[in-house]
Write a protein that holds these residues in place. Structure first.
Motif, PDB file in Angstrom:
ATOM      1  N   GLN A 276     -20.886  -4.010  28.267  1.00 52.79           N
ATOM      2  CA  GLN A 276     -21.157  -4.311  26.850  1.00 52.79           C
ATOM      3  C   GLN A 276     -20.287  -3.392  26.013  1.00 52.79           C
ATOM      4  O   GLN A 276     -20.206  -2.190  26.309  1.00 52.79           O
ATOM      5  CB  GLN A 276     -22.633  -4.054  26.523  1.00 52.79           C
ATOM      6  N   ASP A 277     -19.634  -3.958  24.995  1.00 47.62           N
ATOM      7  CA  ASP A 277     -18.857  -3.082  24.123  1.00 47.62           C
ATOM      8  C   ASP A 277     -19.569  -2.914  22.779  1.00 47.62           C
ATOM      9  O   ASP A 277     -20.617  -3.514  22.549  1.00 47.62           O
ATOM     10  CB  ASP A 277     -17.412  -3.573  23.948  1.00 47.62           C
ATOM     11  N   HIS A 278     -19.059  -2.055  21.936  1.00 48.81           N
ATOM     12  CA  HIS A 278     -19.666  -1.736  20.637  1.00 48.81           C
ATOM     13  C   HIS A 278     -18.586  -1.896  19.589  1.00 48.81           C
ATOM     14  O   HIS A 278     -17.666  -1.080  19.527  1.00 48.81           O
ATOM     15  CB  HIS A 278     -20.183  -0.291  20.626  1.00 48.81           C
TER      16      HIS A 278
ATOM     17  N   LEU B  69     -10.567 -14.396  33.399  1.00 48.44           N
ATOM     18  CA  LEU B  69     -11.307 -15.179  32.406  1.00 48.44           C
ATOM     19  C   LEU B  69     -12.406 -14.290  31.843  1.00 48.44           C
ATOM     20  O   LEU B  69     -13.222 -13.744  32.594  1.00 48.44           O
ATOM     21  CB  LEU B  69     -11.918 -16.419  33.077  1.00 48.44           C
ATOM     22  N   TYR B  70     -12.377 -14.134  30.533  1.00 45.36           N
ATOM     23  CA  TYR B  70     -13.332 -13.242  29.855  1.00 45.36           C
ATOM     24  C   TYR B  70     -14.352 -14.101  29.133  1.00 45.36           C
ATOM     25  O   TYR B  70     -14.001 -14.854  28.229  1.00 45.36           O
ATOM     26  CB  TYR B  70     -12.552 -12.384  28.861  1.00 45.36           C
ATOM     27  N   GLY B  71     -15.592 -13.994  29.538  1.00 48.16           N
ATOM     28  CA  GLY B  71     -16.663 -14.702  28.833  1.00 48.16           C
ATOM     29  C   GLY B  71     -17.383 -13.738  27.910  1.00 48.16           C
ATOM     30  O   GLY B  71     -17.982 -12.768  28.369  1.00 48.16           O
TER      31      GLY B  71
ATOM     32  N   CYS C 178      -8.450 -15.178  27.790  1.00 51.31           N
ATOM     33  CA  CYS C 178      -7.751 -15.196  29.081  1.00 51.31           C
ATOM     34  C   CYS C 178      -7.056 -13.864  29.264  1.00 51.31           C
ATOM     35  O   CYS C 178      -5.828 -13.779  29.323  1.00 51.31           O
ATOM     36  CB  CYS C 178      -6.734 -16.330  29.111  1.00 51.31           C
ATOM     37  N   ARG C 179      -7.826 -12.803  29.309  1.00 51.42           N
ATOM     38  CA  ARG C 179      -7.287 -11.444  29.457  1.00 51.42           C
ATOM     39  C   ARG C 179      -8.462 -10.517  29.717  1.00 51.42           C
ATOM     40  O   ARG C 179      -9.614 -10.872  29.506  1.00 51.42           O
ATOM     41  CB  ARG C 179      -6.573 -11.010  28.172  1.00 51.42           C
ATOM     42  N   PHE C 180      -8.125  -9.301  30.184  1.00 51.22           N
ATOM     43  CA  PHE C 180      -9.167  -8.288  30.330  1.00 51.22           C
ATOM     44  C   PHE C 180      -9.726  -7.915  28.958  1.00 51.22           C
ATOM     45  O   PHE C 180      -9.007  -7.960  27.960  1.00 51.22           O
ATOM     46  CB  PHE C 180      -8.588  -7.030  30.973  1.00 51.22           C
ATOM     47  N   GLY C 181     -10.995  -7.548  28.918  1.00 50.15           N
ATOM     48  CA  GLY C 181     -11.606  -7.080  27.674  1.00 50.15           C
ATOM     49  C   GLY C 181     -11.297  -5.600  27.481  1.00 50.15           C
ATOM     50  O   GLY C 181     -11.197  -4.845  28.435  1.00 50.15           O
ATOM     51  N   ASP C 182     -11.149  -5.225  26.243  1.00 51.53           N
ATOM     52  CA  ASP C 182     -10.924  -3.823  25.911  1.00 51.53           C
ATOM     53  C   ASP C 182     -11.937  -3.443  24.838  1.00 51.53           C
ATOM     54  O   ASP C 182     -12.021  -4.154  23.828  1.00 51.53           O
ATOM     55  CB  ASP C 182      -9.490  -3.655  25.387  1.00 51.53           C
ATOM     56  N   PRO C 183     -12.796  -2.436  25.019  1.00 54.22           N
ATOM     57  CA  PRO C 183     -12.729  -1.362  26.024  1.00 54.22           C
ATOM     58  C   PRO C 183     -13.618  -1.573  27.263  1.00 54.22           C
ATOM     59  O   PRO C 183     -13.884  -0.608  27.985  1.00 54.22           O
ATOM     60  CB  PRO C 183     -13.230  -0.153  25.227  1.00 54.22           C
ATOM     61  N   GLU C 184     -14.027  -2.807  27.555  1.00 56.42           N
ATOM     62  CA  GLU C 184     -14.896  -3.020  28.716  1.00 56.42           C
ATOM     63  C   GLU C 184     -14.196  -2.684  30.041  1.00 56.42           C
ATOM     64  O   GLU C 184     -14.805  -2.120  30.959  1.00 56.42           O
ATOM     65  CB  GLU C 184     -15.359  -4.483  28.784  1.00 56.42           C
ATOM     66  N   THR C 185     -12.911  -3.068  30.129  1.00 55.74           N
ATOM     67  CA  THR C 185     -12.197  -2.870  31.390  1.00 55.74           C
ATOM     68  C   THR C 185     -12.177  -1.401  31.808  1.00 55.74           C
ATOM     69  O   THR C 185     -12.242  -1.074  33.000  1.00 55.74           O
ATOM     70  CB  THR C 185     -10.754  -3.398  31.228  1.00 55.74           C
TER      71      THR C 185
HETATM   72  N1  GLY Z   1     -13.995  -6.161  23.590  1.00 59.66           N
HETATM   73  C1  GLY Z   1     -13.778  -7.465  23.177  1.00 59.66           C
HETATM   74  C2  GLY Z   1     -12.568  -8.090  23.689  1.00 59.66           C
HETATM   75  O1  GLY Z   1     -11.835  -7.506  24.462  1.00 59.66           O
HETATM   76  O2  GLY Z   1     -12.310  -9.212  23.301  1.00 59.66           O
END
Ligand code: GLY
Length: 282
Positions: free
Chosen positions: A73-75, A130-132, A148-155
């Motif tokens: 989960q990101d903020h 795939l980012y849901g 269609c990419r890694f999530g940031d900052p989740e990754t």
């Molecule tokens: N943290 C949201 C995103 O990467 O789209």
């Protein structure tokens, strides 16, 4: 009284979604978009108004095969208590105690896998990440967005929990070689983004950052550089989001305490960060 979500169907510089809390707010947004052409001539999509915690479900996809990654989960808001403007992300954590395994299985079987299969059947097979962007609503798991990419900052908090060799994993996705079993650490990881004061609005650069070595003296701590540079041999700020300090711990509380202690060792006159990353689960 909940209502709908008018969304401009086109480029809108990030301003195209209106979270309308009642009919009059929705009507105003529709007038703005359709009659006053705020973003130009175009269409709108009206989506259901959803409530509940958002979370990120990333999966590796090779054609019809889907391998889920650990949830995070990101903020997005700038300040503690989810106050202030939206940012690119002020921190993240993994795992997510509020998502039950049934929810995760539902999201995988009914959302991510059908998307990969649908793309394949439509003649545009997907290989990659795939980012849901999902939400746990009172009516179950719903989709907010896909990327269609890694999530940031989740990754930054998910990959440190992956114990399987990443090269073999990426090769399996890219080349269709056998995918090894994805093994996950039971440890929790929390990361705090340290940002330049003023971000996501105007901010200045070039402030010296000290204490990085000290913060890294804890072996459970890592620092990702996002917007730093070297000036005359000194580390300085060079962006809005400057660095992310992550810590791994036996549970979220432990990881949070370590990450907070590490950020406390970084000295810079122009950085701020949220101290409540993970608050939904702590
Ligand atoms: N943290 C949201 C995103 O990467 O789209």
């Amino acid at each position: 009284q909940t209502c709908a979500l008018p969304i401009y169907d086109g480029l809108a510089a990030g301003k195209g979604v209106v979270i309308a809390n009642d009919r009059s707010e929705a009507a105003l947004a529709l007038k703005d978009m359709l009659l006053d052409d705020r973003f130009g001539k175009g269409k709108v999509v009206v989506e259901e108004y959803l409530t509940g915690p958002e979370f990120s479900f990333m999966a590796l996809v090779c054609d019809k095969q889907v391998w889920p990654l650990a949830l995070a989960q990101d903020h997005k808001r700038a300040f503690d208590g989810d106050e202030g403007p939206n940012t690119g992300g002020m921190g993240a954590y993994s795992p997510l105690p509020f998502i039950r395994w049934e929810d995760e299985a539902y999201a995988l079987e009914k959302i991510l896998k059908p998307v990969a299969e649908g793309l394949f059947e439509a003649g545009c097979p997907f290989r990659g990440l795939l980012y849901g962007g999902l939400m746990k609503t009172p009516d179950g798991i719903k989709v907010i967005e896909f990327n269609c990419r890694f999530g940031d900052p989740e990754t930054e908090v998910v990959l440190p929990r992956l114990e399987t060799d990443i090269y073999t994993v990426f090769s399996a996705v890219a080349d269709g070689t056998p995918m090894p079993e994805l093994k996950w650490s039971d440890n929790a990881v929390i990361g705090f983004v340290m940002a330049s004061r003023g971000y996501p609005g105007k901010y200045s650069k070039g402030y010296e950052i000290e204490g990085v070595e000290d913060a890294l003296s804890d072996p459970d701590v890592k620092i990702y550089h996002m917007g730093t540079s070297l000036k005359e041999g000194k580390l300085v700020t060079a962006g809005g989001r400057v660095m992310m300090v992550i810590a791994s711990g036996k549970d979220l509380q432990d990881a949070h305490a370590k990450a907070l202690a590490a950020t406390g060792k970084i000295r810079c006159d122009n950085l701020f960060f949220r101290r409540d990353i993970g608050h939904y689960s702590l």
